[in-house]
Design a protein around this motif. Structure first.
Motif, mmCIF file in Angstrom:
data_model
loop_
_atom_site.group_PDB
_atom_site.id
_atom_site.type_symbol
_atom_site.label_atom_id
_atom_site.label_comp_id
_atom_site.label_asym_id
_atom_site.label_seq_id
_atom_site.Cartn_x
_atom_site.Cartn_y
_atom_site.Cartn_z
ATOM 1 N N THR A 4 -59.809 90.385 -12.051
ATOM 2 C CA THR A 4 -60.382 91.370 -11.132
ATOM 3 C C THR A 4 -59.332 91.870 -10.147
ATOM 4 O OG1 THR A 4 -62.557 90.361 -11.331
ATOM 5 C CG2 THR A 4 -62.178 91.750 -9.408
ATOM 6 N N ARG B 47 -61.585 81.116 -12.678
ATOM 7 C CA ARG B 47 -60.299 81.409 -12.038
ATOM 8 C C ARG B 47 -59.626 82.624 -12.679
ATOM 9 N NH1 ARG B 47 -59.933 75.579 -12.744
ATOM 10 N NH2 ARG B 47 -60.386 74.616 -10.742
ATOM 11 N N GLN C 253 -61.042 84.995 -14.389
ATOM 12 C CA GLN C 253 -61.784 86.233 -14.141
ATOM 13 C C GLN C 253 -61.480 86.763 -12.749
ATOM 14 O OE1 GLN C 253 -65.884 85.376 -15.148
ATOM 15 N NE2 GLN C 253 -65.587 86.168 -17.202
ATOM 16 N N GLY C 254 -61.266 85.864 -11.792
ATOM 17 C CA GLY C 254 -60.860 86.301 -10.459
ATOM 18 C C GLY C 254 -59.499 86.984 -10.481
#
Length: 128
Positions: free
Chosen positions: A42, A36, A38-39
């Motif tokens: 990004t 989550r 890392q999303g």
């Protein structure tokens, strides 16, 4: 475009920042939350510069370059101090053992056996 040889280009600084962000994510975030975050990382890394360009262009047109750069630097310092004030654990990242420290295979096996109520013996490996 003329670039000074004394300081690295901005792309190198962004690359170093990206490596730092990924390292903190891999070492300090629990396994269940890593995907989550890392999303979110990004989305912020891709969308943040676009929003920054819009904000800097608008403020720069209204107040001038000097006030825009000075105000941006001051807001960055204030935001960093506010983060340290409201989240004091962020200042200690890397100075304490986290929940994701690496375990040896034997330690991980013993922990699984205790949790699952097994015999404690490793199963025999069968050749593939």
């Amino acid at each position: 475009m003329v670039r000074s040889k004394r300081r690295p280009p901005a792309g190198g600084a962004l690359l170093a920042l990206g490596v730092f962000r990924r390292t903190v994510l891999q070492t300090a975030v629990p396994d269940g939350m890593r995907g989550r975050l890392q999303g979110i990382d990004t989305v912020v890394a891709v969308g943040g510069p676009w929003l920054g360009d819009l904000l800097h262009g608008t403020v720069g047109a209204a107040l001038g370059v000097t006030w825009t750069v000075t105000g941006g630097g001051a807001l960055t310092v204030v935001a960093a101090l506010a983060l340290l004030l409201f989240f004091p654990g962020c200042g200690a990242i890397g100075h304490r053992p986290g929940p994701n420290r690496r375990r040896s295979a034997d330690e991980a096996h013993r922990r699984t056996v205790r949790r699952c109520g097994g015999t404690g013996r490793r199963p025999r490996r069968t050749p593939r």
